[in-house]
Design a protein around this motif. Structure first.
Motif, PDB file in Angstrom:
ATOM      1  N   GLU B 329      -4.526   8.324 -18.740  1.00  8.32           N
ATOM      2  CA  GLU B 329      -5.214   8.924 -17.359  1.00  8.32           C
ATOM      3  C   GLU B 329      -6.890   8.279 -17.612  1.00  8.32           C
ATOM      4  OE1 GLU B 329      -3.430  10.715 -19.673  1.00  8.32           O
ATOM      5  OE2 GLU B 329      -2.480  12.405 -18.500  1.00  8.32           O
ATOM      6  N   ASP B 336      -3.033   6.960  -7.264  1.00 10.52           N
ATOM      7  CA  ASP B 336      -2.565   8.468  -7.046  1.00 10.52           C
ATOM      8  C   ASP B 336      -3.324   9.491  -7.480  1.00 10.52           C
ATOM      9  OD1 ASP B 336      -0.416   7.665  -5.508  1.00 10.52           O
ATOM     10  OD2 ASP B 336       1.139   8.023  -6.889  1.00 10.52           O
ATOM     11  N   ILE B 337      -3.907   9.236  -8.745  1.00 10.73           N
ATOM     12  CA  ILE B 337      -4.685  10.063  -9.563  1.00 10.73           C
ATOM     13  C   ILE B 337      -6.120   9.617  -9.386  1.00 10.73           C
ATOM     14  CG2 ILE B 337      -3.185  11.282 -10.976  1.00 10.73           C
ATOM     15  CD1 ILE B 337      -3.975   9.264 -13.126  1.00 10.73           C
ATOM     16  N   GLY B 338      -6.521   8.773  -8.485  1.00 14.28           N
ATOM     17  CA  GLY B 338      -7.897   8.430  -8.258  1.00 14.28           C
ATOM     18  C   GLY B 338      -8.318   7.345  -9.153  1.00 14.28           C
ATOM     19  N   ARG B 343     -12.223   8.338 -13.811  1.00 12.63           N
ATOM     20  CA  ARG B 343     -11.291   8.948 -14.595  1.00 12.63           C
ATOM     21  C   ARG B 343     -11.640   8.613 -16.229  1.00 12.63           C
ATOM     22  NH1 ARG B 343      -6.574   6.606 -14.141  1.00 12.63           N
ATOM     23  NH2 ARG B 343      -6.447   6.124 -11.908  1.00 12.63           N
TER      24      ARG B 343
END
Lengths: 472, 399
Positions: B329, B336-338, B343
């Protein structure tokens, strides 16, 4: 539950007939389930049904009731449970109900914005460790100051979204208007909040509509105990404490201190303090007029994480940006993982998809987190293969290699038990990139060729496509 | 008439039960059911109908004022105390550092300032390496021009606010460049000359070579009170302890995720003559989402054990928060997770603050944003900054 609570004191209150209706072998086994909280007194049918046990049932329920009351918000499938905690540190037992995350909407937002925020909150779902990570509630704010407008916003939210609600206004008229919207009070929304100025009216609303209620007394714990005691004496039981979320400068120190003190007091069964705690990381948006929204969302994310680490049972967030929410839900899952459950999966050889004698053979460890991640990645990539799960004593690859628990012998053990060699027409395995230094040792010990795989299991699909051409 | 009043009483009692328990208990009622319904209906339905006049019981009606209450702070007393470890030595102390860093010394759990003031704030070290290596893109972009020059890299970290520089001599790994201990020691000297903050020296993770490399580094840094990273159960820790004692340094005791092993290793190092205030425990910091729950519990257990008087666990704790970059991550490109630019550092920041609340005293960091956020956050948490504004009513203030 106090740590001193003993198995025998629980057992004495059970029927002691060993009838087995609870699914356990005998009453003593059931008592131990109660002690570790994997079962409830209600799971013993005779205790609940037979009048002669009524007294014992009540005694038992009171005895094992957690010092921090479990409060339910909402109804139906997405009912939220918060509190129910028994320990200050997770290793002392386990934390139980994970922090509920509410996303805010305001009656100043357009209907379109409200719809889209509700939909995004309700649909949010990510899978990690075989568990679904979700957002839990909608906090509707009465920002307009107009009760009718607030009520119509609550009506809209309730129509488009099945999540439990938190109704936010210090104006009793606004709360009342919202509670009278058809179908709202039945869903047991959380009322926010009773304060030193409106406690009587809000307390009466909580009573009349049978809703859980927050008492709010920012950075004034005397005031908080006073409010909670007063509402208790009105007969209210489902109370949530808001000690204030002050995050600017050294006020953050006081906020964190207050949370620790309150949880400790609650666990010590201090009067009027055995309730879940509410925090509002969304306040960072109130003082951020001129700050970049990205910076503010970033800040909200780590402030929320700080609060999840320090006993917040429910938090209200404003940012719905996935990059800001993801670390918070990930941390929450970690903090609330049961430390009593094994950290490893069974070692051995697994079949993923349809396998035959020329399928690839991959290797990983039996650390649960690693195992689930690897299996998810293999499945997502559509690779059919055998997966050797070596007993690394529940350690991840890198740590296991460094500490020697993930080694050639363990891989050979798993191979031996499965008799994989006899099934295959090749003797090649793909080892994790992070275990590259074991290649020689693995080849000497197993007699198989060890190909060095990718550093991260997300690349397994590409790796197999590119490098694996099994002998025909 | 008599019958009627009895029934009315019963209904009143039932209503009381309804209010107190939220449900009707009819176990011992022998009244005819139809009769009960007849009597109960008008009153109950008035309770649940739209009108809902407030039906306050006598008890509730009494409450017209807030009950006075005083919050009593629950204090605990701990018999033990974490020792203080000093990193770096100034000229007057036989070194050449412009500043020293003291860690540990806790009398209570992290940031429990209602109970006691812990003497030292957590310290932040930033990682550098003695050769260019593959790093996450968002980390690399801050060091790209200095990765072939450890001295310049160290300076960059100090500019970013590092309290300590953590030099990892990974090129000494026989599987990489197999750099000699003498050459590695030269790098240590260069870094010591380039910056005047305390330094940590790490090896490559090679069990055979690390003790020799750390010994050479210890000699090159004689008197500087550096932290040698690390002694563990698999390497020749005795040799590292001897080097530390000879040249006046401290040692990291590394164990993978196990409190008992951490205790055992500390016992061993103590028995080998390493003073207690020259040991820092590294019990392993797992990344957020990749086992950080174990890290939380292990650090809390170590810290509590120390405070409760366990002599073998009363040393400060090192947490390499930069392990966060191992989490996909943090580095993986996935819209999809920015954006990973956000992150990545956020993942490291949250890994760090989680370990800090659990008991970490000194941290290793890769990304400059993490250092900046962490330093600011710590000042706030310790109450060293001014009080900021209070949001009077967030419900309306958010717009």
């Amino acid at each position: 539950m106090s740590e001193k609570l003993g198995l025998l004191s629980i057992y004495k209150l059970l029927p002691q007939t060993n009838c087995g209706q609870c699914g356990e072998a005998n009453c003593m086994a059931f008592a131990s389930r109660l002690l570790e909280r994997s079962k409830l007194p209600e799971d013993c049918p005779p205790l609940v049904k037979q009048p002669k046990y009524k007294k014992n049932y009540e005694k038992l329920a009171a005895m094992i009731a957690p010092p921090i009351r479990e409060v339910k918000i909402g109804s139906g499938e997405r009912t939220v449970k918060i509190g129910g905690e028994e320990v200050l540190y997770r290793h002392q037992l386990s934390y139980h109900n994970q922090t509920a995350i509410a996303i805010d909407v305001s009656d100043n937002m357009t209907a379109e914005e409200i719809r889209s925020r509700c939909a995004a909150t309700e649909k949010f779902s990510m899978i990690k460790m075989g568990q679904q990570m979700r957002l839990d509630m909608i906090a509707v704010r009465a920002a307009s100051g107009e009760p009718e407008r607030f009520a119509s916003t609550v009506k809209l939210v309730n129509e488009v979204c099945s999540l439990p609600l938190m109704l936010c206004s210090t104006d009793p008229a606004s709360l009342k208007a919202a509670l009278e919207v058809q179908g709202v009070s039945e869903k047991r929304p959380l009322l926010y909040a009773a304060t030193k100025d409106n406690w009587k009216e809000v307390g009466e609303l909580a009573q009349r509509y049978i809703c859980p209620v927050v008492v709010s007394s920012p950075n004034n714990l005397d005031g908080l105990v006073s409010l909670a005691s007063t509402l208790e004496s009105m007969g209210l039981k489902d109370i949530v404490l808001d000690p204030g979320t002050l995050v600017e400068g050294s006020l953050l120190k006081e906020t964190i201190n207050n949370l620790v003190m309150l949880r400790r007091s609650g666990l010590l069964k201090e009067k009027a303090l055995g309730y879940p705690l509410l925090c509002i990381p969304a306040v960072v948006w109130a003082t951020a007029e001129k700050a970049d929204p990205v910076v503010t969302a970033y800040r909200e994310s780590y402030i929320a994480s700080l609060l999840v680490n320090r006993y917040a049972d429910i938090i209200v967030m404003h940012s719905l940006d996935i990059w800001a929410v993801l670390p918070v839900v990930t941390l929450r899952q970690a903090v609330y993982t049961d430390p009593r459950k094994p950290v490893s999966v069974e070692s051995g050889v697994r079949e993923i998809g349809t396998v035959d004698e020329s399928s690839p053979v991959l290797v990983t460890t039996n650390f649960a987190l690693t195992y689930y991640t690897v299996v998810n990645d293999i499945e997502a990539s559509g690779v059919n293969c055998y997966l050797i799960v070596a007993d690394s004593e529940g350690l991840a690859v890198e740590v296991g290699v460094a500490g020697g628990q993930f080694n050639a012998t363990k891989i050979n053990d798993a191979l031996g038990v499965s008799n994989l060699a006899g099934k295959m027409n090749h003797k090649r395995m793909v080892i994790p990139g992070r275990a590259a230094r074991l290649k020689g040792d693995i080849e000497d010990t197993t007699g198989w060729e060890a190909m060095i795989g990718p550093q991260d299991s997300s690349e397994i699909g590409g790796f197999i496509k590119k490098h694996w051409d099994a002998p025909k | 008439m008599g019958e009627e009043s009895e029934s009315t009483n019963l209904v009143k009692n039932l209503l009381k039960v309804v209010q107190e328990l939220g449900e009707i208990e009819i176990d011992n009622v022998t009244l005819d059911v139809e009769q009960l319904e007849l009597i109960i209906q008008p009153i109950v339905s008035s309770m649940i109908s739209g009108a809902r006049p407030p039906q306050l019981s006598a008890k509730q009606a009494q409450i017209q004022q807030l009950l006075e209450a005083k919050y009593a702070t629950p204090l605990e007393q701990y018999p033990g105390r974490v020792v203080e470890v000093q990193l770096g030595a100034t000229r007057s102390e036989g070194g050449s550092r412009g500043s020293v860093v003291k860690i540990g010394g806790e009398r209570t759990m992290p940031f429990y300032s209602f109970e006691a003031e812990n003497p030292n704030r957590p310290a932040f070290a930033m990682d550098i390496f003695d050769m260019p290596l593959s790093l996450a893109k968002m980390v690399k972009m801050h060091y790209e021009d200095v990765m072939t020059d450890p001295a310049a890299w160290a300076k960059r970290c100090v500019e970013f606010g590092a309290d300590v520089v953590s030099l990892n001599l990974i090129s000494t790994d026989p599987l990489l460049n197999d750099t000699s201990p003498q050459t590695a020691a030269k790098t240590v000297e260069q870094v010591l000359q380039a910056v005047d903050v305390p330094i940590i020296i790490g090896g490559s993770g090679n069990k055979q070579k690390d003790p020799i490399v750390l010994e050479a580094a210890a000699s090159a840094a004689a008197g500087e009170r550096i932290l040698l990273n690390s002694a563990n159960t698999d390497n020749d820790h005795k040799r590292i302890v001897e080097a530390a004692n000879k040249y006046g340094h401290s040692v990291v005791a590394f164990t993978p995720m196990d409190v008992n092993n951490a205790k055992k290793l500390n016992k061993t190092l103590l028995s080998e003559g390493l003073p207690k205030d020259h040991i820092v425990i590294d019990p392993t910091t797992a990344a957020l989402g990749y086992g950080i729950d174990y890290t939380i519990s292990i650090m809390e257990r170590i810290k509590l054990a120390g405070l409760l008087g366990d002599e073998d666990l009363q040393m400060p704790v090192l947490a390499p928060a930069s392990n966060a970059w191992g989490a996909r991550e943090a580095w993986m490109k996935n819209e999809d997770i920015g954006p990973r630019e956000l992150r990545g550092p956020l993942w490291e920041t949250i890994t760090l603050l989680t370990a800090m609340l659990a008991g970490g005293d000194i941290f290793m960091i890769s990304h400059p944003a993490t250092t900046r956020v962490a330093k600011g956050l710590v000042q706030d948490l310790l109450g060293k900054t001014a009080k900021g504004g209070v949001v009077e009513d967030w419900v309306t203030a958010l717009g």
